[in-house]
Motif scaffolding. Structure first.
Motif, mmCIF file in Angstrom:
data_model
loop_
_atom_site.group_PDB
_atom_site.id
_atom_site.type_symbol
_atom_site.label_atom_id
_atom_site.label_comp_id
_atom_site.label_asym_id
_atom_site.label_seq_id
_atom_site.Cartn_x
_atom_site.Cartn_y
_atom_site.Cartn_z
ATOM 1 N N LEU A 67 0.834 -1.208 0.000
ATOM 2 C CA LEU A 67 0.000 0.000 0.000
ATOM 3 C C LEU A 67 0.865 1.255 0.000
ATOM 4 O O LEU A 67 0.534 2.249 -0.669
ATOM 5 C CB LEU A 67 -0.932 -0.005 1.213
ATOM 6 C CG LEU A 67 -1.986 -1.105 1.232
ATOM 7 C CD1 LEU A 67 -2.797 -1.048 2.539
ATOM 8 C CD2 LEU A 67 -2.926 -0.987 0.037
ATOM 9 N N ASN A 71 0.310 3.909 -2.970
ATOM 10 C CA ASN A 71 -0.271 5.208 -2.619
ATOM 11 C C ASN A 71 0.760 6.325 -2.497
ATOM 12 O O ASN A 71 0.410 7.501 -2.664
ATOM 13 C CB ASN A 71 -1.041 5.104 -1.300
ATOM 14 C CG ASN A 71 -2.329 4.334 -1.440
ATOM 15 O OD1 ASN A 71 -3.045 4.471 -2.426
ATOM 16 N ND2 ASN A 71 -2.642 3.504 -0.452
ATOM 17 N N THR A 162 -6.752 -0.763 -0.134
ATOM 18 C CA THR A 162 -6.911 -0.282 1.238
ATOM 19 C C THR A 162 -8.285 -0.642 1.767
ATOM 20 O O THR A 162 -8.444 -1.041 2.930
ATOM 21 C CB THR A 162 -6.685 1.240 1.309
ATOM 22 O OG1 THR A 162 -5.359 1.546 0.882
ATOM 23 C CG2 THR A 162 -6.869 1.750 2.736
ATOM 24 N N ARG A 167 -8.311 -2.845 8.036
ATOM 25 C CA ARG A 167 -7.239 -2.609 9.005
ATOM 26 C C ARG A 167 -7.231 -3.751 10.012
ATOM 27 O O ARG A 167 -8.269 -4.357 10.288
ATOM 28 C CB ARG A 167 -7.453 -1.280 9.757
ATOM 29 C CG ARG A 167 -7.484 -0.052 8.900
ATOM 30 C CD ARG A 167 -7.397 1.212 9.745
ATOM 31 N NE ARG A 167 -8.465 1.327 10.723
ATOM 32 C CZ ARG A 167 -9.625 1.918 10.506
ATOM 33 N NH1 ARG A 167 -9.881 2.437 9.321
ATOM 34 N NH2 ARG A 167 -10.537 1.999 11.455
ATOM 35 N N GLN A 180 1.983 3.515 5.746
ATOM 36 C CA GLN A 180 2.105 3.709 4.299
ATOM 37 C C GLN A 180 3.023 4.864 3.957
ATOM 38 O O GLN A 180 3.815 4.784 3.002
ATOM 39 C CB GLN A 180 0.715 3.928 3.696
ATOM 40 C CG GLN A 180 -0.200 2.726 3.846
ATOM 41 C CD GLN A 180 -1.500 2.887 3.091
ATOM 42 O OE1 GLN A 180 -1.509 3.311 1.938
ATOM 43 N NE2 GLN A 180 -2.613 2.565 3.727
ATOM 44 N N PHE A 226 -7.479 7.818 4.286
ATOM 45 C CA PHE A 226 -7.582 6.401 4.634
ATOM 46 C C PHE A 226 -8.752 6.155 5.588
ATOM 47 O O PHE A 226 -9.381 5.096 5.548
ATOM 48 C CB PHE A 226 -6.275 5.907 5.255
ATOM 49 C CG PHE A 226 -5.121 5.943 4.290
ATOM 50 C CD1 PHE A 226 -5.282 5.530 2.978
ATOM 51 C CD2 PHE A 226 -3.870 6.397 4.684
ATOM 52 C CE1 PHE A 226 -4.225 5.564 2.079
ATOM 53 C CE2 PHE A 226 -2.810 6.436 3.796
ATOM 54 C CZ PHE A 226 -2.992 6.017 2.489
#
Length: 315
Positions: A67, A71, A162, A167, A180, A226
């Motif tokens: 990620l 990102n 994501t 998470r 990230q 996020f």
């Protein structure tokens, strides 16, 4: 927090990113895009790690690296490369197809059926952005266009993954952003040093500019981004992306004395209308955090049965 408040808070991220161009041109050393990307990502990531004191565990070391690369680590250099090689706002036009990329990737990775309305809304958003930022035609640089498209695909894939991975239990969006940004910053660091050499000498305005980029423009903005991906659909989040070039045009007009033509004003209205419409459309899936655990230890998206209307509730 209700959905409208979540959308508004998430929208602050692309609004903040829209100020990057003005800060870079007015306060930072010229010709150092990779160093600027490094200064945006790594200090912000380390700060968030220090605040949260949470490190990835198990499979999340690999996921955080992936990620972070999509990102941040790949996105920043590709975006800066395209901006330096393409004329005017062409890079912004190319990257404004992000919503269409996310619609396609969401169908593959999240099982969200693309709708004619979401595709049309994405096309309208890109058209509105083109009216705002596109200048006189010139020879397009193939490498620049390729870099802009690659940056768009990279951020779109990061946004969708994501949401897909969620998470881990007990980990908030602040820690996820820190992972990230740190991973992405560590990827950019050797590239910046190898391509651009030693860091430049910095004056007061440059230090202030980098502090702003690292804190408000990156640490806070990516935390909100996020966080939004965890509460909205990936498609909804990416439809907030056009707010970035719209903010850049507004700041240029209000603070830098740049002219805003009637065509540009019309384009802003069209792009903003598409952004709002992107928050209202229904998709084939919706995220319902209370329904069931997701792959990352947090609740994940639930797939609708055929014919069942879904409420849409990420980069």
């Amino acid at each position: 927090m209700n959905r409208s408040a979540t959308v508004l808070l998430t929208a602050l991220a692309p609004v903040s990113w829209g100020t990057t161009y003005a800060v870079t041109t007015e306060f930072l050393p010229p010709g150092r895009p990779l160093f600027t990307g490094l200064m945006r990502a790594l200090p912000a990531g380390l700060l968030l790690l220090a605040l949260t004191r949470v490190l990835p565990r198990g499979i999340w070391w690999g996921r955080a690296a992936v990620l972070g690369a999509l990102n941040i680590g790949a996105f920043f250099p590709l975006l800066f490369l395209s901006a330096y090689r393409l004329p005017g706002g062409t890079a912004a036009v190319v990257t404004s197809v992000g919503p269409l990329c996310v619609v396609g990737l969401s169908a593959v990775l999240l099982g969200q059926r693309p709708t004619a309305r979401s595709v049309l809304t994405g096309i309208v958003a890109a058209f509105g952005v083109s009216l705002v930022v596109l200048r006189a035609a010139g020879a397009l640089d193939v490498l620049g266009v390729t870099a802009a498209l690659a940056a768009t695909v990279s951020m779109s894939a990061g946004t969708v993954l994501t949401q897909r991975w969620g998470r881990p239990d007990g980990v908030g969006p602040l820690a996820l952003a820190g992972w990230q940004l740190t991973a992405g910053g560590l990827l950019v660091a050797p590239l910046a040093l190898g391509v651009e050499g030693a860091p430049p000498a910095l004056n007061g305005p440059a230090v202030g500019g980098y502090v702003y980029l690292a804190l408000a423009n990156t640490a806070v903005a990516y935390w909100l981004w996020f966080r939004g991906i965890g509460r909205l659909t990936a498609t909804q989040v990416t439809f907030l992306g056009p707010l970035s070039p719209l903010t850049a045009a507004t700041v240029g007009w209000a603070a830098l004395g740049q002219a805003l033509t009637p065509v540009q004003a019309a384009g802003m209205a069209v792009a903003f209308g598409a952004t709002v419409a992107g928050q209202l459309h229904r998709t084939g899936t919706a995220e319902r955090p209370s329904d069931r655990p997701g792959r990352g230890g947090r609740p994940g998206p639930v797939t609708a049965t055929a014919g069942t209307p879904r409420q849409t509730s990420g980069g």
